[in-house]
Design an enzyme around this catalytic site. Structure first.
Site, PDB file in Angstrom:
ATOM      1  N   HIS A 295     -38.782  -3.578  27.775  1.00 48.47           N
ATOM      2  CA  HIS A 295     -38.505  -2.163  27.881  1.00 48.47           C
ATOM      3  C   HIS A 295     -38.360  -1.546  26.494  1.00 48.47           C
ATOM      4  O   HIS A 295     -37.391  -1.830  25.791  1.00 48.47           O
ATOM      5  CB  HIS A 295     -37.203  -1.972  28.672  1.00 48.47           C
ATOM      6  CG  HIS A 295     -37.112  -0.672  29.397  1.00 48.47           C
ATOM      7  ND1 HIS A 295     -37.218   0.536  28.766  1.00 48.47           N
ATOM      8  CD2 HIS A 295     -36.928  -0.403  30.709  1.00 48.47           C
ATOM      9  CE1 HIS A 295     -37.080   1.506  29.657  1.00 48.47           C
ATOM     10  NE2 HIS A 295     -36.910   0.963  30.845  1.00 48.47           N
ATOM     11  N   HIS A 338     -26.702   0.667  29.125  1.00 51.40           N
ATOM     12  CA  HIS A 338     -26.476   0.491  27.694  1.00 51.40           C
ATOM     13  C   HIS A 338     -25.316   1.349  27.212  1.00 51.40           C
ATOM     14  O   HIS A 338     -24.843   2.254  27.898  1.00 51.40           O
ATOM     15  CB  HIS A 338     -27.750   0.813  26.895  1.00 51.40           C
ATOM     16  CG  HIS A 338     -28.112   2.276  26.834  1.00 51.40           C
ATOM     17  ND1 HIS A 338     -28.564   2.985  27.912  1.00 51.40           N
ATOM     18  CD2 HIS A 338     -28.088   3.150  25.802  1.00 51.40           C
ATOM     19  CE1 HIS A 338     -28.815   4.226  27.557  1.00 51.40           C
ATOM     20  NE2 HIS A 338     -28.526   4.366  26.290  1.00 51.40           N
ATOM     21  N   GLU A 344     -25.338  11.607  23.974  1.00 49.66           N
ATOM     22  CA  GLU A 344     -26.521  12.108  24.681  1.00 49.66           C
ATOM     23  C   GLU A 344     -26.160  13.241  25.640  1.00 49.66           C
ATOM     24  O   GLU A 344     -25.438  13.044  26.620  1.00 49.66           O
ATOM     25  CB  GLU A 344     -27.175  10.972  25.473  1.00 49.66           C
ATOM     26  CG  GLU A 344     -27.546   9.763  24.638  1.00 49.66           C
ATOM     27  CD  GLU A 344     -27.994   8.576  25.487  1.00 49.66           C
ATOM     28  OE1 GLU A 344     -27.963   8.679  26.735  1.00 49.66           O
ATOM     29  OE2 GLU A 344     -28.360   7.546  24.903  1.00 49.66           O
ATOM     30  N   TYR A 353     -35.313  12.622  38.130  1.00 49.58           N
ATOM     31  CA  TYR A 353     -35.186  11.654  37.051  1.00 49.58           C
ATOM     32  C   TYR A 353     -35.053  10.266  37.670  1.00 49.58           C
ATOM     33  O   TYR A 353     -34.207  10.041  38.538  1.00 49.58           O
ATOM     34  CB  TYR A 353     -33.972  11.987  36.193  1.00 49.58           C
ATOM     35  CG  TYR A 353     -33.729  11.026  35.064  1.00 49.58           C
ATOM     36  CD1 TYR A 353     -34.719  10.745  34.127  1.00 49.58           C
ATOM     37  CD2 TYR A 353     -32.499  10.394  34.918  1.00 49.58           C
ATOM     38  CE1 TYR A 353     -34.502   9.868  33.087  1.00 49.58           C
ATOM     39  CE2 TYR A 353     -32.269   9.516  33.884  1.00 49.58           C
ATOM     40  CZ  TYR A 353     -33.272   9.249  32.972  1.00 49.58           C
ATOM     41  OH  TYR A 353     -33.051   8.370  31.934  1.00 49.58           O
ATOM     42  N   HIS A 368     -23.188  11.737  28.032  1.00 51.53           N
ATOM     43  CA  HIS A 368     -22.766  10.356  27.832  1.00 51.53           C
ATOM     44  C   HIS A 368     -22.477  10.196  26.348  1.00 51.53           C
ATOM     45  O   HIS A 368     -23.397  10.147  25.529  1.00 51.53           O
ATOM     46  CB  HIS A 368     -23.854   9.384  28.302  1.00 51.53           C
ATOM     47  CG  HIS A 368     -24.168   9.512  29.759  1.00 51.53           C
ATOM     48  ND1 HIS A 368     -25.451   9.635  30.240  1.00 51.53           N
ATOM     49  CD2 HIS A 368     -23.354   9.560  30.841  1.00 51.53           C
ATOM     50  CE1 HIS A 368     -25.407   9.740  31.563  1.00 51.53           C
ATOM     51  NE2 HIS A 368     -24.151   9.703  31.943  1.00 51.53           N
ATOM     52  N   HIS A 374     -23.517   3.698  30.374  1.00 53.86           N
ATOM     53  CA  HIS A 374     -24.220   4.470  31.399  1.00 53.86           C
ATOM     54  C   HIS A 374     -25.522   3.774  31.732  1.00 53.86           C
ATOM     55  O   HIS A 374     -25.911   2.803  31.095  1.00 53.86           O
ATOM     56  CB  HIS A 374     -24.458   5.913  30.948  1.00 53.86           C
ATOM     57  CG  HIS A 374     -25.096   6.039  29.598  1.00 53.86           C
ATOM     58  ND1 HIS A 374     -24.405   5.844  28.427  1.00 53.86           N
ATOM     59  CD2 HIS A 374     -26.368   6.342  29.228  1.00 53.86           C
ATOM     60  CE1 HIS A 374     -25.209   6.035  27.391  1.00 53.86           C
ATOM     61  NE2 HIS A 374     -26.416   6.315  27.857  1.00 53.86           N
TER      62      HIS A 374
END
Length: 443
Positions: A295, A338, A344, A353, A368, A374
């Site tokens: 990823h 993470h 953010e 989303y 966040h 989160h």
């Protein structure tokens, strides 16, 4: 009415960081040694500097404006007015003892008639505007066009993300129009008027106190993909020659001031330089991703960045999550769980989303903060963990992040909004313990 006004359909020039020249009347722009002692058409020459005179080449920003009146004629006795719901970092007097993952539903459009300035509502502040570091995240509610009203922001540049309805910004440099899926950036100090061609509109606004937004370094990605310079558009010169009582609003030092003037300040007949407002269609972003396994970090979706002076750590990154193919094998597809040293602020322009299919809707937003965990909610985790690993295209979606190195502090107004989801943390409630040391294949 103005003798000459911005065209019904705004006109643009293409390219990011280019030095442009444009004129609304022939020979309004002086050329080199032929520059006259007196400007053609009786115009005044004025320089607008977006950087220090001695800034390094490539970071030195300025434009020459040839205008009907110099800007000093568009100034008067400034008086402070109620700043409404606009707040500026550090905003210490309203510091809220809030810690945790936060998410808001869309706030309803106000019933009263409010302009871009009147409807600007601050959600978070970060850093310190006086030291030119950090940002603020606002929601803009606009239910009326500005009529003989103008505004400029001395505290920072404004990145405006249209979310509901079209917005037209009539600026000193010409007109810019954006719709949901498009953004515009209005640099510090540039005067504009905001109109709503189709009725009430809503937008996300990032106020950048620090270095101007620029394209991120692509590094090993090379010369192509991400946001391509050719897709950024700057306005063509279009002036107003209108003598009528008007108001000029200014955001300076966190306060809002107003002065009365006798004419439109959008009277630039010609300009040249590299300091100007611009727009970009987020749907033109050339996304990249994994084509084998694992990823990539979300930084591969950076559209614009405001450098901090520390290489690789931005003052602000503007990141989007657009339509794209997901093709990696043996890989959990949505954003992973993470914790981050960046904070953010995230919004959803339209669609769904993929990491938050429930509870995060267009017009909503989340925060966040630094080092707070989160990731996907329980439903998204369950679906992604069991989905067939075949190419999938995410369509009809556009989310974004204002990501900064500074902690984002919630304003008193945002902390009390009824739209704040007090039970947001419950979206992870269904993430049950699955660990079994005696059984390798738990699923």
């Amino acid at each position: 009415m103005p003798k000459t006004k911005p065209p019904a359909s705004p006109h643009y020039m293409s390219g990011f960081g280019n030095s442009f020249e444009t004129e609304a009347l022939p020979d309004a722009l002086p050329i080199g040694r032929n520059s006259p002692q007196k400007c053609n058409y009786g115009l005044y020459a004025e320089q607008l500097s977006g950087s220090a005179f001695t800034a390094l080449h490539g970071k030195n920003e300025r434009s020459w404006l040839y205008r009907i009146r110099p800007t000093v004629k568009h100034s008067g006795h400034y008086r402070p007015i109620d700043r409404g719901l606009i707040r500026t970092a550090p905003n210490a007097a309203e510091r809220q003892p809030l810690l945790g993952q936060m998410r808001w539903d869309p706030s309803p459009m106000p019933r009263e008639r409010v302009s871009f300035v009147e409807g600007l509502t601050t959600i978070t502040t970060a850093g310190d505007a006086d030291t030119q570091a950090g940002m603020a995240a606002h929601i803009g509610f606009i239910t009326r066009s500005m009529l003989r009203e103008y505004f400029f922001n001395a505290d920072g540049e404004m990145l405006i993300v249209a979310q509901l309805g079209r917005l037209r910004f009539c600026t000193e440099f010409g007109a810019i129009e954006i719709e949901p899926g498009e953004i515009c950036v209005i640099p510090r100090g540039i005067i504009f008027r905001c109109e709503i061609p189709d009725g009430p509109a809503r937008a996300y606004v990032c106020e950048n106190y620090a270095s101007p937004f620029t394209l991120p370094n692509r590094g090993p990605i090379g010369a192509n993909c991400l946001a391509n310079p050719r897709d950024f558009l700057a306005p063509v010169a279009a002036y107003e020659d209108e003598a009528a009582p008007s108001k000029l609003f200014v955001k300076w030092g966190g306060d809002v001031f107003v002065t009365e003037i006798g004419q439109s300040p959008l009277d630039v007949v010609a300009w040249h330089g590299n300091y100007y407002p611009y727009k970009y269609d987020l749907r033109r972003y050339a996304a990249i991703g994994s084509i084998s396994y694992d990823h990539p970090d979300p930084s591969i979706f950076t559209v614009l960045t405001s450098p901090s002076g520390e290489e690789g750590t931005a003052n602000i990154d503007f990141v989007i999550f657009p339509e794209r193919w997901m093709v990696a094998e043996n890989t959990f597809r949505p954003p992973w769980y993470h914790r981050n040293v960046m904070s953010e602020f995230m919004g959803l322009i339209y669609g769904v989303y993929d990491a938050k299919p429930e509870g995060f809707v267009p017009g909503g937003y989340s925060l966040h903060n630094q080092t707070l965990p989160h990731g996907p909610d329980a439903a998204a985790f369950e679906h992604a963990s069991n989905a067939a690993l075949k190419p999938v295209k995410l369509t009809g979606t556009m989310a974004f992040m204002f990501e900064t190195r500074f902690p984002q502090r919630v304003t008193a107004h945002a902390a009390k909004l009824p739209s704040l989801q007090r039970n947001y943390i419950d979206c992870w409630e269904g993430l049950s313990k699955r660990f079994n040391p005696k059984k390798k294949q738990v699923w």
